[in-house]
Write a protein that holds these residues in place. Sequence first.
Motif, mmCIF file in Angstrom:
data_model
loop_
_atom_site.group_PDB
_atom_site.id
_atom_site.type_symbol
_atom_site.label_atom_id
_atom_site.label_comp_id
_atom_site.label_asym_id
_atom_site.label_seq_id
_atom_site.Cartn_x
_atom_site.Cartn_y
_atom_site.Cartn_z
ATOM 1 N N CYS A 8 1.262 -1.243 -0.365
ATOM 2 C CA CYS A 8 -0.437 -0.365 -0.182
ATOM 3 C C CYS A 8 0.300 1.024 -0.249
ATOM 4 C CB CYS A 8 -0.936 -0.089 1.761
ATOM 5 S SG CYS A 8 -1.924 -1.428 1.735
ATOM 6 N N ALA A 9 0.297 2.527 -0.772
ATOM 7 C CA ALA A 9 1.034 3.340 -0.149
ATOM 8 C C ALA A 9 -0.111 4.736 0.038
ATOM 9 C CB ALA A 9 1.391 4.191 -2.371
ATOM 10 N N GLY A 10 0.955 5.560 0.826
ATOM 11 C CA GLY A 10 -0.521 6.029 1.568
ATOM 12 C C GLY A 10 0.481 7.886 1.839
ATOM 13 N N ALA A 11 -0.662 8.857 1.579
ATOM 14 C CA ALA A 11 -0.005 10.600 1.670
ATOM 15 C C ALA A 11 -0.477 10.795 2.571
ATOM 16 C CB ALA A 11 -0.883 10.495 0.177
ATOM 17 N N LEU A 12 0.129 11.471 3.307
ATOM 18 C CA LEU A 12 0.290 12.635 4.457
ATOM 19 C C LEU A 12 0.387 13.091 3.644
ATOM 20 C CD1 LEU A 12 1.774 9.936 5.811
ATOM 21 C CD2 LEU A 12 1.061 11.260 7.965
ATOM 22 N N ILE A 13 -0.924 14.741 3.200
ATOM 23 C CA ILE A 13 -0.763 15.847 3.189
ATOM 24 C C ILE A 13 -0.492 17.072 3.394
ATOM 25 C CG2 ILE A 13 -2.285 16.814 0.884
ATOM 26 C CD1 ILE A 13 -3.825 14.465 -0.239
ATOM 27 N N PHE A 32 -10.981 -0.628 8.873
ATOM 28 C CA PHE A 32 -11.298 0.617 9.258
ATOM 29 C C PHE A 32 -12.767 1.335 8.779
ATOM 30 C CE2 PHE A 32 -6.525 -0.510 7.965
ATOM 31 C CZ PHE A 32 -6.755 -1.144 9.449
ATOM 32 N N PRO A 33 -13.605 0.906 9.445
ATOM 33 C CA PRO A 33 -14.954 1.342 8.838
ATOM 34 C C PRO A 33 -15.502 2.492 10.155
ATOM 35 C CG PRO A 33 -15.894 -0.740 9.930
ATOM 36 C CD PRO A 33 -14.332 -0.883 9.807
ATOM 37 N N ASN A 34 -15.667 3.918 9.750
ATOM 38 C CA ASN A 34 -16.123 4.499 10.247
ATOM 39 C C ASN A 34 -14.438 5.908 11.254
ATOM 40 O OD1 ASN A 34 -18.071 7.144 10.772
ATOM 41 N ND2 ASN A 34 -18.869 6.031 12.625
ATOM 42 N N CYS A 35 -13.198 4.914 10.644
ATOM 43 C CA CYS A 35 -12.764 5.584 11.150
ATOM 44 C C CYS A 35 -12.104 6.757 10.341
ATOM 45 C CB CYS A 35 -11.747 4.316 11.084
ATOM 46 S SG CYS A 35 -11.443 3.220 12.706
ATOM 47 N N TRP A 36 -10.809 7.944 10.937
ATOM 48 C CA TRP A 36 -9.594 8.330 10.363
ATOM 49 C C TRP A 36 -8.966 7.571 9.306
ATOM 50 C CZ3 TRP A 36 -11.931 13.265 9.117
ATOM 51 C CH2 TRP A 36 -12.870 13.770 9.595
ATOM 52 N N ASP A 37 -8.510 8.113 9.100
ATOM 53 C CA ASP A 37 -7.456 7.457 7.290
ATOM 54 C C ASP A 37 -6.592 8.723 6.814
ATOM 55 O OD1 ASP A 37 -5.458 5.096 6.709
ATOM 56 O OD2 ASP A 37 -7.170 4.901 5.434
ATOM 57 N N ILE A 38 -5.641 8.544 6.302
ATOM 58 C CA ILE A 38 -4.931 8.634 5.219
ATOM 59 C C ILE A 38 -5.392 8.683 4.011
ATOM 60 C CG2 ILE A 38 -2.756 9.607 7.068
ATOM 61 C CD1 ILE A 38 -1.089 7.359 5.429
ATOM 62 N N VAL A 39 -4.630 9.503 3.302
ATOM 63 C CA VAL A 39 -5.301 9.323 1.440
ATOM 64 C C VAL A 39 -3.846 8.324 1.120
ATOM 65 C CG1 VAL A 39 -5.127 9.790 -0.696
ATOM 66 C CG2 VAL A 39 -5.631 11.728 1.002
ATOM 67 N N ASP A 89 4.802 4.618 3.643
ATOM 68 C CA ASP A 89 4.029 6.603 3.987
ATOM 69 C C ASP A 89 4.458 7.620 3.615
ATOM 70 O OD1 ASP A 89 1.598 5.364 4.482
ATOM 71 O OD2 ASP A 89 1.880 5.536 6.267
ATOM 72 N N PHE A 90 4.398 8.360 2.745
ATOM 73 C CA PHE A 90 4.909 9.691 2.689
ATOM 74 C C PHE A 90 3.884 11.558 2.913
ATOM 75 C CE2 PHE A 90 5.707 6.275 -0.709
ATOM 76 C CZ PHE A 90 7.648 6.145 -0.221
ATOM 77 N N LEU A 91 4.596 11.976 3.705
ATOM 78 C CA LEU A 91 4.326 13.399 3.489
ATOM 79 C C LEU A 91 4.597 14.042 2.460
ATOM 80 C CD1 LEU A 91 3.939 14.452 6.201
ATOM 81 C CD2 LEU A 91 6.540 15.926 6.624
#
Length: 149
Positions: A8-13, A32-39, A89-91
């Motif tokens: 997986c790849a994730g973006a912290l925008i 992870f239903p109804n949870c906060w997540d990154i893109v 994950d990347f900023l």
Amino acid sequence: MSTEPLRCAGALIVDHDGRIFFQRRSPQRRLFPNCWDIVGGHLEPGEDIDEALRREITEETGWVLSHVLGQVGEYSYVGDDGLARTEYDFLVRVDGDLDRPALEAGKHTEYRWLAEHEVTVLDEHRDVNDGLIRRIAEEGFAVLRSIGL
């Protein structure tokens, strides 16, 4: 069936005030239903991490990746579905109207820009022993500080 973890790849925008973008997953989501997540999301067959990062940002927000500020980390976990995943994950910074993300219909219900002191909100609806998204956020803010932003 492969025994290799899904990638997986994730973006912290990051916005110009040093806040990070989070979106709430819809209650109907399997993981992870109804949870906060990154893109972010799974790499498609033949796709590399950079391509997945670009695609996921545009699919989930309508924005376009402008540049990567740094890598936040590599995380291994097992989802609610029992499948192992490795997430990179990347900023990042993006181009587009940061006040108007085009959330992916049916997948995300709301969004927030959070400052570092607000990360406790990320624990909502998460198993008390999970804490992964909050840890990723805290490490993202640490990278932001390390590069002077």
